[in-house]
Design a protein around this motif. Structure first.
Motif, PDB file in Angstrom:
ATOM      1  N   ALA A 201     121.759  91.739 100.639  1.00 25.95           N
ATOM      2  CA  ALA A 201     123.188  91.898 100.941  1.00 25.95           C
ATOM      3  C   ALA A 201     123.545  93.370 100.921  1.00 25.95           C
ATOM      4  O   ALA A 201     122.999  94.157 100.124  1.00 25.95           O
TER       5      ALA A 201
ATOM      6  N   SER B  25     125.820  88.150  94.645  1.00 26.70           N
ATOM      7  CA  SER B  25     124.420  88.011  94.260  1.00 26.70           C
ATOM      8  C   SER B  25     124.202  86.727  93.456  1.00 26.70           C
ATOM      9  O   SER B  25     123.174  86.040  93.606  1.00 26.70           O
TER      10      SER B  25
ATOM     11  N   PRO C 119     124.101  81.832 103.327  1.00 27.60           N
ATOM     12  CA  PRO C 119     124.896  83.065 103.440  1.00 27.60           C
ATOM     13  C   PRO C 119     126.374  82.823 103.693  1.00 27.60           C
ATOM     14  O   PRO C 119     127.227  83.495 103.087  1.00 27.60           O
TER      15      PRO C 119
ATOM     16  N   CYS D  11     125.188  89.388 104.486  1.00 28.90           N
ATOM     17  CA  CYS D  11     124.060  88.944 103.679  1.00 28.90           C
ATOM     18  C   CYS D  11     123.133  88.091 104.542  1.00 28.90           C
ATOM     19  O   CYS D  11     123.544  87.514 105.557  1.00 28.90           O
TER      20      CYS D  11
ATOM     21  N   TYR E 282     121.724  84.399 108.404  1.00 28.84           N
ATOM     22  CA  TYR E 282     122.637  85.480 108.026  1.00 28.84           C
ATOM     23  C   TYR E 282     124.065  85.085 108.358  1.00 28.84           C
ATOM     24  O   TYR E 282     124.334  84.187 109.181  1.00 28.84           O
TER      25      TYR E 282
END
Length: 672
Positions: free
Chosen positions: A482, A505, A514, A538, A550
């Protein structure tokens, strides 16, 4: 019989028995005398220098009226100055040997000295028009305290071929106008003496005018010098106010101290580095050993704009234990300290030295070349405590003027205030830099089949930024990466960045795709002020399956470089920034990522340039990525080089490559 040389010979006196000449028809001798006076007694010309006026008098008088014409100054406290010779038919062939009219400055200096040493104007009976009678005695210089001004030395007794007339200028008796004829010519008579008296009166007017003009010019020069000094100090204050770090402040001090004398001085600024145990360090020096070029003026790390040619404090080779590139805060000063510098730090006060050996050697890399001249060591003090010193070593036989000494002291005093502010700024910058690095990953985790490299460069060392990057291992041998950006700088942006990074995270680590991870992170922004804007991108890479998933929340699009060098932007799954338009973002995009592919995530500081469209920046980035086929460390450095040293925003780069990579560095972040 009196005789004056005319254009066609001599003009004798009227013959005997001719009777007196008519008042309406002057004699040839009278006409010659009038022409003589008219040639010398014209009105003062402001454009004509003093030497030209006096030389004109000499040409008119010699040889037509006399063979020698000189002005002999009155005896002064330091003895009489040499005569000023206006004309002589035998230059250098007889006394008195005096100052010739070849140099205007010498003539002005002669007149200034004569006027300073002169006596007040004589009282009645000894005015400017009264000639000292031939054979009259003279008073000595010892009679000055008697209240009666002395009579100037007259012509030698019994010498009718010489005449001496007092010369008054500026209300003072500056000397004597002396004329002499050769013995082969008729002696001076009463009419000639009257002519000399009139000449002396007009020459006195010329000298008075020259004195007034010289005084006016000196006053104007003083005003102009004061204006120049005020301008220099204003520029110094302005440049010091624009200098942020101690290194920049020291560069300003060194540049202005060197410009004061304009004599190729060796200027060194030493000061306490500010960090614990830093000791006394060379912060700026104009010596030849400091050859490492500084960043361009006005850019981060460089001197303020307007200071070209200021050399940094780090020499091109390590000196005194300093490695090339130098320790933070500059080069350590000489150990032991020069005696004069050690004494200055113990008892702060300006120190001026003729022989500079005691004060030389402040910078261990720059010993003075040749025989040094005057050295100035000036304290840089804050609240009475010395925090550094300014050393100025001048060339041999150069003595600084009082105004130059005052300017150097003023530079040290103004620099001390700016240096105190910069020391606080450096401390805050170190705190900000430490905090910034603590908020970023200390080391990227190793994942089989994946190689990653990161670079982060803040726009300035003194500001906290909002950029971040992260890498998180995910179940099944996958890895999540990310990159994000919080609009703004400072503690507030860093605080938002830390929360969003930690939350995103955590969601990726839990296995959320994502798009879902970004949606959850978007909900965190509800607690932030409305003006806070956060973008993020990310991705989850599965090296075993050769795929990538993504999602993008208002961030610049990632790029993928295929093994064959083809580069493509990932423009799908693009949504608004986090917290804008609700918590939802478009779904996750999925595509193949074969071994040897390179994924690039970055922040907008890599592509933005002032006055340029983003399309140009994106095209430049894609072209650079095409050539990044080597190790990722080299690729990361090549991409970072696109911004140059004057980036206006933070720059973050995260590179991921599937398959093996030829490592040339640790598998960790590169913070530059």
């Amino acid at each position: 019989m009196s005789m004056i040389e005319t254009g066609s010979g001599t003009a004798p006196s009227p013959p005997a028995g001719a009777g007196p000449p008519s008042a309406l028809s002057p004699s040839p001798l009278d006409r010659a005398r009038r022409r003589l006076l008219a040639g010398v007694t014209g009105p003062p010309d402001p454009a004509a220098p003093l030497t030209a006026r006096l030389r004109l008098a000499g040409r008119v008088l010699v040889p037509a009226f006399a063979d020698l014409c000189a002005i002999e100054p009155a005896p002064g406290r330091d003895g009489a100055a040499p005569p000023l010779v206006l004309g002589d038919t035998e230059p250098g062939g007889r006394p008195p040997a005096g100052t010739a009219l070849d140099d205007e400055s010498a003539a002005q200096s002669w007149l200034a000295r004569a006027w300073r040493e002169a006596q007040p104007r004589p009282g009645p009976g000894a005015g400017a028009g009264a000639a000292a009678p031939n054979g009259a005695g003279s008073e000595s210089a010892a009679d000055r305290g008697s209240g009666e001004p002395p009579r100037l030395p007259a012509a030698p007794a019994g010498d009718p071929w010489a005449v001496a007339v007092p010369l008054v200028a500026g209300g003072r008796l500056v000397g004597t106008l002396r004329l002499r004829r050769a013995a082969s010519r008729p002696p001076f008579d009463a009419d000639d003496t009257a002519v000399v008296e009139e000449l002396a009166r007009h020459l006195g007017l010329h000298l008075s005018y020259a004195l007034l003009l010289g005084a006016e010019r000196a006053e104007r020069a003083g005003v102009e010098a004061a204006a120049r000094r005020a301008g220099r100090l204003q520029r110094l204050a302005a440049e010091l106010s624009g200098a942020l770090t101690t290194g920049q402040v020291a560069a300003v001090i060194a540049a202005h101290a060197r410009s004061v004398t304009d004599a190729g001085a060796l200027v060194t600024v030493v000061g306490m580095g500010g960090a614990p145990g830093a000791g006394l360090r060379v912060m700026a020096c104009t010596g030849p050993a400091h050859e490492r070029p500084e960043p361009p003026a006005g850019e981060p790390g460089g001197p303020p704009a307007g200071l070209p040619g200021v050399l940094g404090a780090t020499p091109s080779a390590g000196v005194d234990g300093a490695s090339p590139g130098g320790p933070p805060g500059g080069l350590p000063a000489s150990r032991p300290l020069p005696p004069a510098l050690a004494d200055l730090l113990a008892r702060p006060r300006p120190f001026w030295s003729g022989p500079a050996r005691r004060a030389a050697g402040v910078c261990p890399a720059c010993p003075p070349s040749g025989e040094p001249g005057t050295t100035a060591l000036l304290p840089i003090s804050l609240l009475g405590e010395p925090v550094g010193a300014l050393s100025v070593v001048l060339p041999a036989r150069y003595e600084p003027a009082p105004a130059e000494r005052a300017d150097l002291i003023a530079i040290a005093e103004l620099g001390a205030q700016a240096l105190g502010r910069a020391r606080r700024f450096d401390l805050e910058s170190r705190v900000a830099s430490t905090l910034q690095r603590s908020l970023l990953p200390g080391r990227l985790p190793r994942v089989p089949g994946i190689t990653t490299r990161a670079r982060y460069r803040p726009a300035s060392q003194e500001r906290l930024g909002g950029d971040w990057y992260d890498q998180v291992p995910v179940d099944g041998g996958r890895v999540a990466v990310a990159v994000g950006d919080v609009c703004g700088h400072g503690i507030g942006a860093a605080a938002v960045m830390s929360q969003i990074r930690a939350g995103l995270s955590a969601y990726l680590l839990e296995g959320h795709p994502p798009d879902r991870a970004l949606a959850l992170a978007s909900r965190l922004t509800s607690a932030f002020p409305a003006e806070v804007m956060v973008t993020a991108c990310c991705a989850v890479v599965d090296p075993a399956a050769g795929t990538i998933e993504y999602a993008n929340a208002g961030h610049p699009p990632p790029l993928v470089r295929a093994p064959d060098g083809e580069v493509a932007f990932l423009n799908a799954a693009l949504g608004p920034p986090l917290g804008v338009g609700g918590p939802e973002v478009p779904g996750t995009a999925r595509l193949a990522l074969p071994p040897g592919s390179t994924l690039l995530l970055y922040t907008d500081g890599l592509i933005e340039r002032r006055g340029e469209s983003l399309d140009l920046g994106l095209a430049r980035l894609a072209e650079r990525l095409i050539g990044c086929s080597g190790p990722l460390d080299r690729a990361a450095d090549a991409l970072l080089a696109l911004t140059g040293s004057g980036a206006q925003d933070d720059v973050t780069i995260l590179l991921l490559r599937t398959g093996p990579d030829r490592p040339n560095g640790p598998n960790g972040p590169g913070v530059v």
